[in-house]
Design a protein around this motif. Sequence first.
Motif, PDB file in Angstrom:
ATOM      1  N   PRO A 168      48.972 -21.807  36.131  1.00 26.47           N
ATOM      2  CA  PRO A 168      49.139 -22.653  34.933  1.00 26.47           C
ATOM      3  C   PRO A 168      48.150 -23.813  34.853  1.00 26.47           C
ATOM      4  N   LYS A 169      47.479 -24.134  35.949  1.00 24.81           N
ATOM      5  CA  LYS A 169      46.512 -25.238  35.940  1.00 24.81           C
ATOM      6  C   LYS A 169      45.140 -24.803  35.428  1.00 24.81           C
ATOM      7  N   ILE A 170      44.932 -23.497  35.274  1.00 21.33           N
ATOM      8  CA  ILE A 170      43.609 -23.013  34.821  1.00 21.33           C
ATOM      9  C   ILE A 170      43.407 -23.364  33.350  1.00 21.33           C
ATOM     10  N   THR A 171      42.284 -23.984  33.054  1.00 19.05           N
ATOM     11  CA  THR A 171      41.982 -24.405  31.692  1.00 19.05           C
ATOM     12  C   THR A 171      41.480 -23.217  30.855  1.00 19.05           C
ATOM     13  N   GLN A 172      41.524 -23.374  29.540  1.00 21.24           N
ATOM     14  CA  GLN A 172      40.963 -22.342  28.648  1.00 21.24           C
ATOM     15  C   GLN A 172      39.504 -22.092  29.028  1.00 21.24           C
ATOM     16  N   GLY A 173      39.122 -20.836  29.138  1.00 23.04           N
ATOM     17  CA  GLY A 173      37.753 -20.496  29.512  1.00 23.04           C
ATOM     18  C   GLY A 173      37.545 -20.449  31.019  1.00 23.04           C
ATOM     19  N   GLY A 174      38.578 -20.812  31.772  1.00 26.28           N
ATOM     20  CA  GLY A 174      38.490 -20.751  33.228  1.00 26.28           C
ATOM     21  C   GLY A 174      38.727 -19.343  33.753  1.00 26.28           C
ATOM     22  N   HIS A 175      38.474 -19.184  35.044  1.00 30.82           N
ATOM     23  CA  HIS A 175      38.576 -17.850  35.645  1.00 30.82           C
ATOM     24  C   HIS A 175      39.639 -17.795  36.736  1.00 30.82           C
ATOM     25  N   LEU A 176      40.219 -16.627  36.860  1.00 32.54           N
ATOM     26  CA  LEU A 176      41.153 -16.319  37.946  1.00 32.54           C
ATOM     27  C   LEU A 176      40.606 -15.116  38.708  1.00 32.54           C
ATOM     28  N   ALA A 177      40.391 -15.307  40.006  1.00 27.39           N
ATOM     29  CA  ALA A 177      39.940 -14.200  40.868  1.00 27.39           C
ATOM     30  C   ALA A 177      41.056 -13.893  41.863  1.00 27.39           C
ATOM     31  N   ILE A 178      41.295 -12.625  42.084  1.00 28.60           N
ATOM     32  CA  ILE A 178      42.338 -12.195  43.026  1.00 28.60           C
ATOM     33  C   ILE A 178      41.727 -11.177  43.982  1.00 28.60           C
ATOM     34  N   HIS A 179      41.958 -11.397  45.262  1.00 27.29           N
ATOM     35  CA  HIS A 179      41.423 -10.458  46.254  1.00 27.29           C
ATOM     36  C   HIS A 179      42.500  -9.472  46.703  1.00 27.29           C
ATOM     37  N   ASP A 180      42.053  -8.335  47.213  1.00 27.36           N
ATOM     38  CA  ASP A 180      42.936  -7.309  47.779  1.00 27.36           C
ATOM     39  C   ASP A 180      43.839  -6.668  46.734  1.00 27.36           C
ATOM     40  N   VAL A 181      43.252  -6.411  45.578  1.00 31.30           N
ATOM     41  CA  VAL A 181      43.974  -5.704  44.515  1.00 31.30           C
ATOM     42  C   VAL A 181      43.801  -4.200  44.737  1.00 31.30           C
ATOM     43  N   PHE A 182      44.903  -3.560  45.072  1.00 33.43           N
ATOM     44  CA  PHE A 182      44.862  -2.125  45.343  1.00 33.43           C
ATOM     45  C   PHE A 182      45.856  -1.401  44.426  1.00 33.43           C
ATOM     46  N   PRO A 183      45.346  -0.818  43.333  1.00 35.02           N
ATOM     47  CA  PRO A 183      46.245  -0.071  42.446  1.00 35.02           C
ATOM     48  C   PRO A 183      46.949   1.081  43.176  1.00 35.02           C
ATOM     49  N   ASP A 184      46.303   1.633  44.186  1.00 28.40           N
ATOM     50  CA  ASP A 184      46.903   2.729  44.956  1.00 28.40           C
ATOM     51  C   ASP A 184      47.610   2.147  46.181  1.00 28.40           C
ATOM     52  N   PRO A 185      48.947   2.246  46.219  1.00 27.82           N
ATOM     53  CA  PRO A 185      49.693   1.647  47.337  1.00 27.82           C
ATOM     54  C   PRO A 185      49.308   2.230  48.696  1.00 27.82           C
ATOM     55  N   ALA A 186      48.688   3.408  48.709  1.00 30.45           N
ATOM     56  CA  ALA A 186      48.263   3.994  49.979  1.00 30.45           C
ATOM     57  C   ALA A 186      47.114   3.197  50.589  1.00 30.45           C
ATOM     58  N   LEU A 187      46.418   2.413  49.775  1.00 35.40           N
ATOM     59  CA  LEU A 187      45.232   1.690  50.253  1.00 35.40           C
ATOM     60  C   LEU A 187      45.517   0.250  50.649  1.00 35.40           C
ATOM     61  N   GLY A 188      46.657  -0.289  50.207  1.00 32.60           N
ATOM     62  CA  GLY A 188      46.958  -1.670  50.567  1.00 32.60           C
ATOM     63  C   GLY A 188      48.231  -2.176  49.911  1.00 32.60           C
ATOM     64  N   GLY A 189      48.690  -3.340  50.381  1.00 31.50           N
ATOM     65  CA  GLY A 189      49.905  -3.966  49.855  1.00 31.50           C
ATOM     66  C   GLY A 189      49.781  -4.232  48.357  1.00 31.50           C
ATOM     67  N   GLN A 190      50.930  -4.303  47.689  1.00 33.64           N
ATOM     68  CA  GLN A 190      50.938  -4.341  46.233  1.00 33.64           C
ATOM     69  C   GLN A 190      51.031  -5.742  45.622  1.00 33.64           C
ATOM     70  N   ALA A 191      51.247  -6.771  46.449  1.00 35.49           N
ATOM     71  CA  ALA A 191      51.463  -8.101  45.879  1.00 35.49           C
ATOM     72  C   ALA A 191      50.281  -8.574  45.019  1.00 35.49           C
ATOM     73  N   PRO A 192      49.036  -8.493  45.529  1.00 35.95           N
ATOM     74  CA  PRO A 192      47.923  -8.943  44.680  1.00 35.95           C
ATOM     75  C   PRO A 192      47.786  -8.111  43.402  1.00 35.95           C
ATOM     76  N   PHE A 193      48.073  -6.829  43.491  1.00 37.85           N
ATOM     77  CA  PHE A 193      47.998  -5.965  42.306  1.00 37.85           C
ATOM     78  C   PHE A 193      49.019  -6.403  41.254  1.00 37.85           C
ATOM     79  N   LEU A 194      50.189  -6.818  41.716  1.00 38.85           N
ATOM     80  CA  LEU A 194      51.210  -7.299  40.775  1.00 38.85           C
ATOM     81  C   LEU A 194      50.749  -8.580  40.075  1.00 38.85           C
ATOM     82  N   LEU A 195      50.070  -9.451  40.821  1.00 31.42           N
ATOM     83  CA  LEU A 195      49.545 -10.677  40.205  1.00 31.42           C
ATOM     84  C   LEU A 195      48.507 -10.331  39.135  1.00 31.42           C
ATOM     85  N   TYR A 196      47.664  -9.387  39.475  1.00 32.10           N
ATOM     86  CA  TYR A 196      46.606  -8.954  38.556  1.00 32.10           C
ATOM     87  C   TYR A 196      47.214  -8.405  37.258  1.00 32.10           C
TER      88      TYR A 196
END
Length: 223
Positions: free
Chosen positions: A170-198
Amino acid sequence: MVAPHQIEIPKELARLLAGRQELIRATKGFMPQDEGKALALALYDCDLPNDVPAVEIGSYVGLSTIYLGTVAKEQMRPLVSVDHHRGSQENQAGWEYHDPTLVDPISGKMDTLYLFRRTLELAQLADTVIIAVADSQTFAKAFSGEIGFLFIDGGHGIDEARTDYESWVPKITQGGHLAIHDVFPDPALGGQAPFLLYQRALVEGFHETIAQGSLRVMRKDSK
Ligand code: MG
């Protein structure tokens, strides 16, 4: 399904990062070089005034901070790097990403702070990066004002990741960016928490600008 975006690193950014190559290779961490460059590019593309800070959640020993800090220094933008430096759950003894050399023999706890400081010194980023030794939720309560860039790479459990998101996005201003690491749409490749944030960000006013490996970058705007 969003098509993958071709990453092209501008010459000026490539030159800046080339000067960090040796340090990047020597620094522990979980950020492949192609993803690190894409992360740097995301901040490089931030066209907000330089008094709007960037924030990184999850410093570890500073590998991703080298990428972000190199750009932040050039932009004269403060980069706040938040970490309690006791290691995330997955870094603790018995877990997949545990490194026993990072345990303080006196306290018996993980301690990544001194190595993080060393990385910043070696990268000449001590004046650019503000070290916040804190739990990200607690620190967020004391951090008022807007941010122009947020990188989430803290605890990868569902609750920790959600807390990071709700405390800081919520602190990100208009035009700002959000980067998330370890986004794995396939649960076989990694945990799902970052994917849910994405997925959540995409329905909360962000649109994707960069996808590289498991890194996703989104911009906040109403378009
Ligand atoms: Mg990560």
